[in-house]
Design a protein around this motif. Structure first.
Motif, PDB file in Angstrom:
ATOM      1  N   LYS A  95       0.823  -1.212   0.000  1.00  0.00           N
ATOM      2  CA  LYS A  95       0.000   0.000   0.000  1.00  0.00           C
ATOM      3  C   LYS A  95       0.858   1.263   0.000  1.00  0.00           C
ATOM      4  CE  LYS A  95      -3.976  -2.001   2.453  1.00  0.00           C
ATOM      5  NZ  LYS A  95      -4.741  -2.006   3.729  1.00  0.00           N
ATOM      6  N   ARG A  96       2.107   1.123   0.373  1.00  0.00           N
ATOM      7  CA  ARG A  96       3.008   2.269   0.464  1.00  0.00           C
ATOM      8  C   ARG A  96       3.628   2.559  -0.909  1.00  0.00           C
ATOM      9  NH1 ARG A  96       7.039   0.881   5.299  1.00  0.00           N
ATOM     10  NH2 ARG A  96       7.291   3.139   5.426  1.00  0.00           N
ATOM     11  N   LYS A  97       3.699   3.826  -1.259  1.00  0.00           N
ATOM     12  CA  LYS A  97       4.258   4.215  -2.557  1.00  0.00           C
ATOM     13  C   LYS A  97       5.704   3.778  -2.696  1.00  0.00           C
ATOM     14  CE  LYS A  97       5.080   8.221  -5.535  1.00  0.00           C
ATOM     15  NZ  LYS A  97       4.975   9.700  -5.663  1.00  0.00           N
ATOM     16  N   GLN A  98       6.471   3.845  -1.602  1.00  0.00           N
ATOM     17  CA  GLN A  98       7.893   3.513  -1.675  1.00  0.00           C
ATOM     18  C   GLN A  98       8.136   2.017  -1.867  1.00  0.00           C
ATOM     19  OE1 GLN A  98      10.250   4.929   1.680  1.00  0.00           O
ATOM     20  NE2 GLN A  98      11.940   5.448   0.346  1.00  0.00           N
ATOM     21  N   CYS A  99       7.133   1.204  -1.566  1.00  0.00           N
ATOM     22  CA  CYS A  99       7.247  -0.236  -1.782  1.00  0.00           C
ATOM     23  C   CYS A  99       6.857  -0.541  -3.229  1.00  0.00           C
ATOM     24  CB  CYS A  99       6.367  -1.017  -0.816  1.00  0.00           C
ATOM     25  SG  CYS A  99       6.470  -2.808  -1.026  1.00  0.00           S
ATOM     26  N   CYS A 100       7.813  -0.969  -4.027  1.00  0.00           N
ATOM     27  CA  CYS A 100       7.568  -1.122  -5.460  1.00  0.00           C
ATOM     28  C   CYS A 100       7.466  -2.577  -5.893  1.00  0.00           C
ATOM     29  CB  CYS A 100       8.652  -0.416  -6.268  1.00  0.00           C
ATOM     30  SG  CYS A 100      10.317  -1.095  -6.038  1.00  0.00           S
ATOM     31  N   GLY A 101       7.474  -3.523  -4.951  1.00  0.00           N
ATOM     32  CA  GLY A 101       7.356  -4.919  -5.337  1.00  0.00           C
ATOM     33  C   GLY A 101       7.574  -5.872  -4.178  1.00  0.00           C
ATOM     34  N   ILE A 102       7.662  -7.158  -4.521  1.00  0.00           N
ATOM     35  CA  ILE A 102       7.853  -8.241  -3.558  1.00  0.00           C
ATOM     36  C   ILE A 102       9.106  -9.009  -3.969  1.00  0.00           C
ATOM     37  CG2 ILE A 102       6.831 -10.358  -2.590  1.00  0.00           C
ATOM     38  CD1 ILE A 102       4.081  -9.213  -3.543  1.00  0.00           C
ATOM     39  N   ALA A 125       0.239  -9.199  -5.634  1.00  0.00           N
ATOM     40  CA  ALA A 125       1.015  -8.544  -6.685  1.00  0.00           C
ATOM     41  C   ALA A 125       0.104  -8.106  -7.824  1.00  0.00           C
ATOM     42  CB  ALA A 125       2.096  -9.494  -7.195  1.00  0.00           C
ATOM     43  N   ARG A 126      -0.844  -8.971  -8.154  1.00  0.00           N
ATOM     44  CA  ARG A 126      -1.794  -8.629  -9.212  1.00  0.00           C
ATOM     45  C   ARG A 126      -2.713  -7.489  -8.773  1.00  0.00           C
ATOM     46  NH1 ARG A 126      -4.539 -13.600 -12.008  1.00  0.00           N
ATOM     47  NH2 ARG A 126      -5.257 -14.055  -9.903  1.00  0.00           N
ATOM     48  N   LYS A 127      -3.185  -7.548  -7.556  1.00  0.00           N
ATOM     49  CA  LYS A 127      -4.099  -6.531  -7.040  1.00  0.00           C
ATOM     50  C   LYS A 127      -3.452  -5.147  -7.043  1.00  0.00           C
ATOM     51  CE  LYS A 127      -6.644  -5.266  -2.814  1.00  0.00           C
ATOM     52  NZ  LYS A 127      -7.007  -5.697  -1.421  1.00  0.00           N
ATOM     53  N   TYR A 128      -2.188  -5.066  -6.632  1.00  0.00           N
ATOM     54  CA  TYR A 128      -1.514  -3.774  -6.518  1.00  0.00           C
ATOM     55  C   TYR A 128      -0.643  -3.459  -7.734  1.00  0.00           C
ATOM     56  CZ  TYR A 128      -3.215  -3.509  -1.760  1.00  0.00           C
ATOM     57  OH  TYR A 128      -4.038  -3.433  -0.658  1.00  0.00           O
ATOM     58  N   VAL A 164       1.018 -11.236 -13.931  1.00  0.00           N
ATOM     59  CA  VAL A 164       1.943 -10.756 -12.900  1.00  0.00           C
ATOM     60  C   VAL A 164       3.305 -10.539 -13.541  1.00  0.00           C
ATOM     61  CG1 VAL A 164       3.191 -11.355 -10.780  1.00  0.00           C
ATOM     62  CG2 VAL A 164       0.734 -11.842 -10.965  1.00  0.00           C
ATOM     63  N   GLN A 165       3.920  -9.398 -13.247  1.00  0.00           N
ATOM     64  CA  GLN A 165       5.266  -9.114 -13.742  1.00  0.00           C
ATOM     65  C   GLN A 165       6.283  -9.759 -12.807  1.00  0.00           C
ATOM     66  OE1 GLN A 165       6.755  -7.004 -16.506  1.00  0.00           O
ATOM     67  NE2 GLN A 165       8.257  -8.481 -15.721  1.00  0.00           N
ATOM     68  N   PHE A 166       7.089 -10.684 -13.335  1.00  0.00           N
ATOM     69  CA  PHE A 166       8.143 -11.320 -12.566  1.00  0.00           C
ATOM     70  C   PHE A 166       9.498 -10.730 -12.964  1.00  0.00           C
ATOM     71  CE2 PHE A 166       4.752 -14.495 -12.554  1.00  0.00           C
ATOM     72  CZ  PHE A 166       4.755 -14.916 -11.237  1.00  0.00           C
ATOM     73  N   VAL A 167      10.426 -10.735 -12.008  1.00  0.00           N
ATOM     74  CA  VAL A 167      11.805 -10.343 -12.264  1.00  0.00           C
ATOM     75  C   VAL A 167      12.715 -11.486 -11.836  1.00  0.00           C
ATOM     76  CG1 VAL A 167      13.680  -8.736 -11.735  1.00  0.00           C
ATOM     77  CG2 VAL A 167      11.331  -7.881 -11.951  1.00  0.00           C
ATOM     78  N   MET A 168      13.450 -12.032 -12.786  1.00  0.00           N
ATOM     79  CA  MET A 168      14.413 -13.094 -12.503  1.00  0.00           C
ATOM     80  C   MET A 168      15.718 -12.442 -12.048  1.00  0.00           C
ATOM     81  SD  MET A 168      16.085 -15.875 -15.125  1.00  0.00           S
ATOM     82  CE  MET A 168      14.524 -16.563 -15.663  1.00  0.00           C
ATOM     83  N   CYS A 169      15.964 -12.452 -10.748  1.00  0.00           N
ATOM     84  CA  CYS A 169      17.164 -11.812 -10.214  1.00  0.00           C
ATOM     85  C   CYS A 169      18.407 -12.637 -10.541  1.00  0.00           C
ATOM     86  CB  CYS A 169      17.054 -11.652  -8.707  1.00  0.00           C
ATOM     87  SG  CYS A 169      15.635 -10.670  -8.179  1.00  0.00           S
ATOM     88  N   HIS A 170      19.497 -11.952 -10.788  1.00  0.00           N
ATOM     89  CA  HIS A 170      20.813 -12.559 -11.039  1.00  0.00           C
ATOM     90  C   HIS A 170      20.858 -13.349 -12.342  1.00  0.00           C
ATOM     91  CE1 HIS A 170      21.040 -11.398  -6.892  1.00  0.00           C
ATOM     92  NE2 HIS A 170      20.312 -12.416  -6.465  1.00  0.00           N
ATOM     93  N   ILE A 171      19.912 -13.128 -13.224  1.00  0.00           N
ATOM     94  CA  ILE A 171      19.803 -13.806 -14.524  1.00  0.00           C
ATOM     95  C   ILE A 171      20.027 -15.323 -14.387  1.00  0.00           C
ATOM     96  CG2 ILE A 171      22.217 -13.407 -15.267  1.00  0.00           C
ATOM     97  CD1 ILE A 171      21.098 -12.865 -18.110  1.00  0.00           C
ATOM     98  N   GLY A 172      19.648 -15.863 -13.208  1.00  0.00           N
ATOM     99  CA  GLY A 172      19.738 -17.306 -12.992  1.00  0.00           C
ATOM    100  C   GLY A 172      21.154 -17.842 -13.000  1.00  0.00           C
ATOM    101  N   ASN A 173      22.135 -16.973 -12.860  1.00  0.00           N
ATOM    102  CA  ASN A 173      23.537 -17.355 -12.948  1.00  0.00           C
ATOM    103  C   ASN A 173      23.889 -18.539 -12.030  1.00  0.00           C
ATOM    104  OD1 ASN A 173      26.303 -16.616 -13.882  1.00  0.00           O
ATOM    105  ND2 ASN A 173      26.644 -16.261 -11.721  1.00  0.00           N
TER     106      ASN A 173
END
Length: 274
Positions: A95-102, A125-128, A164-173
Motif C-alpha cells: 500500500k506504500r508508494k515507496q514499496c515497489c514490489g515483492i 502482486a496482481r491486485k496492486y 503478474v510481472q516477474f523479475v528473474m534476479c541474477h539472470i539465474g547465474n
C-alpha cells in the motif's frame, strides 16, 4: 563528464545494518553506511535504487531515503507458519508508494515459486500491480537448495500468473541457457543483472580479458534473446563495486541499449515515476 551523463538505477541492492554486510562492503571498497552509499550513488550518477528489503515484514521496519524504493522480502527470517499474518503484512507494505514490489527467496525457503503457498502473494502482486522479484541461481549459503532457485522453476509460475510481472534476479547465474529459455518464452518475466561480480576488481582491463569466455556467454545469450527492454542493471551492493559493475555491464550490453538497461527498464517495470 560522468559516463556520458548516463543516468543509472540500481534495480537490486541491499541496505540494512546486518553485521555480515560490513566486511562484504569493505571488500568492495566501501563502508556499510548510508553516507558512503549515497556518495557512491552520486559519484556514479546512480539516481535511484531498489532495495531488496530483508529482516522484517513489519512496514515500520522499512524506512529509506527518498532516493530509494524497496521490495518487501520474504526471506527465511520472516517466512512464517502463519500465512495469514504474512499476507497481511505484505499487503500493508504494498500500500506504500515507496514499496515497489515483492522479493522471494525460494532457494533459502525450500519452496518452489509455483507452489500454491505463494498464491496469496501473487494475488496481492496482481491486485496492486507490482512486480515479484525472485532470487534465482547460486545461493550465498550452503544450506540453501539450488533445485528451488533454478530459473526453470520460474516458468511454471509465469504461466500460472500471466498478468503478474516477474523479475528473474541474477539472470539465474550460472544457468544462463535455461534462464534465457524462460525469458524468451514468458514475456511477463524480466531480468536483473545483479550478483555477477564480487568485491573490488583491482584491474578491470585484466578482469574483462580473463573472463572473456563468461562475458561472451552473457553477451551472446542476451543478443539471442533480443529483448533488451526486459533487462535491468543491478549490483547486489554491498557485494560489488558500483564503478566496476557499470564498466562490466557496458562490456556486454550494446551501447544502443544502455539507456534502457541502466535506467528506463527499471523505471518502467518498478513504476518508479522518475
Amino acid at each position: 563528464m560522468k559516463a556520458k551523463e548516463l543516468r543509472v538505477i540500481d534495480s537490486h541492492f541491499h541496505f540494512c545494518d546486518y553485521i555480515g554486510f560490513n566486511q562484504i562492503a569493505i571488500a568492495a571498497g566501501y563502508t556499510n553506511t548510508e553516507e558512503c552509499l549515497h556518495k557512491a550513488f552520486q559519484d556514479n550518477n546512480i539516481v535511484h535504487g531498489v532495495v531488496m528489503g530483508n529482516k522484517t515484514l513489519d512496514p515500520a521496519g522499512h524506512h529509506y531515503p527518498d532516493y530509494m524504493s524497496y521490495c518487501i522480502g520474504l526471506d527465511s527470517n520472516v517466512f512464517y507458519d502463519n500465512m495469514d499474518l504474512m499476507v497481511e503484512q505484505v499487503e500493508e507494505n504494498l500500500k506504500r508508494k515507496q514499496c515497489c514490489g515483492i522479493k522471494l527467496y525460494p532457494g533459502y525457503n525450500h519452496v518452489y515459486v509455483y507452489d500454491e503457498l505463494y498464491d496469496p502473494i501473487y494475488e496481492l502482486a496482481r491486485k496492486y500491480n507490482k512486480p515479484v522479484a525472485i532470487h534465482t541461481g547460486l545461493t550465498a549459503t550452503a544450506n540453501a537448495l539450488l533445485k528451488y532457485s533454478h530459473p526453470m522453476t520460474l516458468d511454471e509460475a509465469a504461466v500460472k500468473y500471466p498478468d503478474v510481472q516477474f523479475v528473474m534476479c541474477h539472470i539465474g547465474n550460472p544457468f544462463l541457457q535455461d534462464a534465457i529459455a524462460v525469458l524468451e518464452k514468458n514475456h511477463n518475466v524480466a531480468v536483473d543483472l545483479s550478483g555477477l561480480l564480487e568485491g573490488k576488481i583491482p584491474d578491470m582491463v585484466t578482469f574483462l580479458r580473463d573472463k572473456q569466455g563468461y562475458i561472451s556467454m552473457l553477451r551472446d545469450w542476451l543478443n539471442y534473446l533480443g529483448s533488451y527492454d526486459r533487462v535491468m542493471f543491478g549490483t547486489d551492493w554491498p557485494l560489488a563495486n558500483f564503478a566496476d559493475y557499470i564498466t562490466f555491464v557496458k562490456d556486454f550490453i550494446p551501447e544502443t541499449y544502455w539507456d534502457d538497461v541502466f535506467f528506463n527498464n527499471a523505471n518502467r517495470i518498478y513504476q518508479l515515476g522518475l
